[in-house]
Scaffold this motif. Structure first.
Motif, PDB file in Angstrom:
ATOM      1  N   ALA A  53       1.156  -1.483   0.599  1.00  0.00           N
ATOM      2  CA  ALA A  53      -0.153   0.020  -0.384  1.00  0.00           C
ATOM      3  C   ALA A  53       0.968   1.004  -0.066  1.00  0.00           C
ATOM      4  CB  ALA A  53      -0.755   0.204   1.344  1.00  0.00           C
ATOM      5  N   ILE A  54       0.326   2.283  -0.457  1.00  0.00           N
ATOM      6  CA  ILE A  54       0.945   3.356  -0.978  1.00  0.00           C
ATOM      7  C   ILE A  54       0.296   4.424   0.308  1.00  0.00           C
ATOM      8  CG2 ILE A  54       1.753   5.594  -1.593  1.00  0.00           C
ATOM      9  CD1 ILE A  54       1.895   3.835  -3.819  1.00  0.00           C
ATOM     10  N   PHE A  55       0.560   4.972   1.126  1.00  0.00           N
ATOM     11  CA  PHE A  55      -0.282   5.533   2.813  1.00  0.00           C
ATOM     12  C   PHE A  55      -0.293   7.616   2.673  1.00  0.00           C
ATOM     13  CE2 PHE A  55       0.727   1.850   4.403  1.00  0.00           C
ATOM     14  CZ  PHE A  55       0.143   1.345   4.693  1.00  0.00           C
ATOM     15  N   ARG A  56       0.711   7.948   2.202  1.00  0.00           N
ATOM     16  CA  ARG A  56       1.268   8.929   1.245  1.00  0.00           C
ATOM     17  C   ARG A  56       1.839   9.826   0.632  1.00  0.00           C
ATOM     18  NH1 ARG A  56       2.376  12.627   6.614  1.00  0.00           N
ATOM     19  NH2 ARG A  56       4.084  12.386   6.114  1.00  0.00           N
ATOM     20  N   THR A  57       1.290  10.181  -0.148  1.00  0.00           N
ATOM     21  CA  THR A  57       2.926  10.995  -1.172  1.00  0.00           C
ATOM     22  C   THR A  57       3.240  12.124  -1.405  1.00  0.00           C
ATOM     23  OG1 THR A  57       2.059   8.679  -2.362  1.00  0.00           O
ATOM     24  CG2 THR A  57       2.943  11.188  -4.093  1.00  0.00           C
ATOM     25  N   GLU A  58       4.160  12.493  -0.849  1.00  0.00           N
ATOM     26  CA  GLU A  58       4.370  14.637  -0.421  1.00  0.00           C
ATOM     27  C   GLU A  58       5.574  14.513  -2.314  1.00  0.00           C
ATOM     28  OE1 GLU A  58       5.932  14.948   2.266  1.00  0.00           O
ATOM     29  OE2 GLU A  58       4.188  14.071   3.533  1.00  0.00           O
ATOM     30  N   LYS A  59       5.742  15.968  -2.354  1.00  0.00           N
ATOM     31  CA  LYS A  59       6.773  16.123  -3.594  1.00  0.00           C
ATOM     32  C   LYS A  59       7.940  14.928  -3.508  1.00  0.00           C
ATOM     33  CE  LYS A  59       7.481  19.758  -6.302  1.00  0.00           C
ATOM     34  NZ  LYS A  59       6.905  20.885  -6.990  1.00  0.00           N
ATOM     35  N   SER A  60       8.952  15.541  -2.104  1.00  0.00           N
ATOM     36  CA  SER A  60       9.293  15.095  -1.949  1.00  0.00           C
ATOM     37  C   SER A  60      10.136  13.389  -1.573  1.00  0.00           C
ATOM     38  CB  SER A  60      10.744  15.483  -1.571  1.00  0.00           C
ATOM     39  OG  SER A  60      10.678  15.222  -0.177  1.00  0.00           O
ATOM     40  N   SER A  61       8.798  12.627  -0.930  1.00  0.00           N
ATOM     41  CA  SER A  61       8.674  11.298  -0.073  1.00  0.00           C
ATOM     42  C   SER A  61       7.812  10.818  -0.339  1.00  0.00           C
ATOM     43  CB  SER A  61       9.207  11.517   1.181  1.00  0.00           C
ATOM     44  OG  SER A  61       8.462  12.380   1.855  1.00  0.00           O
ATOM     45  N   GLN A  62       7.748   9.726  -0.188  1.00  0.00           N
ATOM     46  CA  GLN A  62       6.189   8.650  -0.243  1.00  0.00           C
ATOM     47  C   GLN A  62       6.467   7.671   1.545  1.00  0.00           C
ATOM     48  OE1 GLN A  62       6.519   5.650  -3.349  1.00  0.00           O
ATOM     49  NE2 GLN A  62       4.843   7.340  -4.232  1.00  0.00           N
ATOM     50  N   ILE A  63       5.230   7.277   1.597  1.00  0.00           N
ATOM     51  CA  ILE A  63       4.873   6.550   3.340  1.00  0.00           C
ATOM     52  C   ILE A  63       4.038   5.578   2.291  1.00  0.00           C
ATOM     53  CG2 ILE A  63       3.789   6.178   4.896  1.00  0.00           C
ATOM     54  CD1 ILE A  63       4.002   8.655   6.103  1.00  0.00           C
ATOM     55  N   ILE A  64       5.604   4.341   2.123  1.00  0.00           N
ATOM     56  CA  ILE A  64       4.630   3.039   1.510  1.00  0.00           C
ATOM     57  C   ILE A  64       4.632   1.885   2.415  1.00  0.00           C
ATOM     58  CG2 ILE A  64       5.523   1.213   0.280  1.00  0.00           C
ATOM     59  CD1 ILE A  64       6.535   3.789  -1.636  1.00  0.00           C
ATOM     60  N   GLY A  65       3.844   0.912   2.669  1.00  0.00           N
ATOM     61  CA  GLY A  65       3.928  -0.469   3.435  1.00  0.00           C
ATOM     62  C   GLY A  65       4.270  -1.349   2.291  1.00  0.00           C
ATOM     63  N   GLY A  66       4.860  -2.236   3.134  1.00  0.00           N
ATOM     64  CA  GLY A  66       5.371  -3.356   2.161  1.00  0.00           C
ATOM     65  C   GLY A  66       5.567  -4.668   3.186  1.00  0.00           C
ATOM     66  N   GLU A  67       5.937  -6.007   2.234  1.00  0.00           N
ATOM     67  CA  GLU A  67       6.052  -7.377   3.041  1.00  0.00           C
ATOM     68  C   GLU A  67       7.625  -7.594   2.776  1.00  0.00           C
ATOM     69  OE1 GLU A  67       4.573 -11.558   3.288  1.00  0.00           O
ATOM     70  OE2 GLU A  67       3.297 -10.321   1.950  1.00  0.00           O
ATOM     71  N   VAL A  68       7.914  -8.017   3.437  1.00  0.00           N
ATOM     72  CA  VAL A  68       9.240  -8.458   3.555  1.00  0.00           C
ATOM     73  C   VAL A  68       9.813  -9.730   2.606  1.00  0.00           C
ATOM     74  CG1 VAL A  68      12.416  -9.147   3.981  1.00  0.00           C
ATOM     75  CG2 VAL A  68      11.131  -6.970   4.894  1.00  0.00           C
ATOM     76  N   ILE A  69       9.999  -9.794   1.505  1.00  0.00           N
ATOM     77  CA  ILE A  69       9.427 -11.326   0.716  1.00  0.00           C
ATOM     78  C   ILE A  69      11.242 -11.753   0.514  1.00  0.00           C
ATOM     79  CG2 ILE A  69       8.105 -10.792  -0.345  1.00  0.00           C
ATOM     80  CD1 ILE A  69       9.560 -10.488  -3.373  1.00  0.00           C
ATOM     81  N   GLU A  70      12.343 -11.092   0.432  1.00  0.00           N
ATOM     82  CA  GLU A  70      13.759 -11.637   0.384  1.00  0.00           C
ATOM     83  C   GLU A  70      15.071 -10.916   1.210  1.00  0.00           C
ATOM     84  OE1 GLU A  70      15.829 -11.239  -3.292  1.00  0.00           O
ATOM     85  OE2 GLU A  70      14.125 -12.356  -3.760  1.00  0.00           O
ATOM     86  N   GLY A  71      15.943 -11.575   2.067  1.00  0.00           N
ATOM     87  CA  GLY A  71      16.586 -10.707   2.595  1.00  0.00           C
ATOM     88  C   GLY A  71      16.883 -10.067   3.755  1.00  0.00           C
ATOM     89  N   ARG A  72      16.646  -8.435   3.204  1.00  0.00           N
ATOM     90  CA  ARG A  72      16.587  -7.546   4.957  1.00  0.00           C
ATOM     91  C   ARG A  72      16.500  -6.033   3.773  1.00  0.00           C
ATOM     92  NH1 ARG A  72      21.567  -5.343   6.837  1.00  0.00           N
ATOM     93  NH2 ARG A  72      23.312  -6.002   5.755  1.00  0.00           N
ATOM     94  N   VAL A  73      15.584  -5.380   5.074  1.00  0.00           N
ATOM     95  CA  VAL A  73      15.676  -3.981   4.637  1.00  0.00           C
ATOM     96  C   VAL A  73      15.913  -3.424   5.040  1.00  0.00           C
ATOM     97  CG1 VAL A  73      13.726  -1.971   3.831  1.00  0.00           C
ATOM     98  CG2 VAL A  73      13.198  -4.487   3.028  1.00  0.00           C
TER      99      VAL A  73
END
Length: 70
Positions: free
Chosen positions: A27-47
């Motif tokens: 999901a994308i929760f908020r979009t601004e000109k210079s940044s975004q808040i994104i929700g996701g699920e780690v599917i491999e490795g690490r974030v």
């Protein structure tokens, strides 16, 4: 969309990128000109904070950026 994180290996020339992890964007929760808040699920490795990333849709790169904070 799938987001893949990359680590630059500055000790080698030319510069090499290697994937350190991947996440599926849910999901994308908020979009601004210079940044975004994104929700996701780690599917491999690490974030990890402060890493560069590329976004792919159907194996085609559609964007890139840097993770500000988790």
């Amino acid at each position: 969309c799938t987001l893949y994180l990359f680590s630059l290996d500055l000790a080698t020339l030319p510069l090499l990128c290697r994937a350190v992890g991947g996440a599926k964007i849910k999901a994308i929760f908020r979009t601004e000109k210079s940044s975004q808040i994104i929700g996701g699920e780690v599917i491999e490795g690490r974030v990890v904070e402060k890493k560069k990333f590329k976004i792919f849709r159907d194996k085609v790169e559609i964007g890139e950026g840097e993770i500000g904070e988790l």
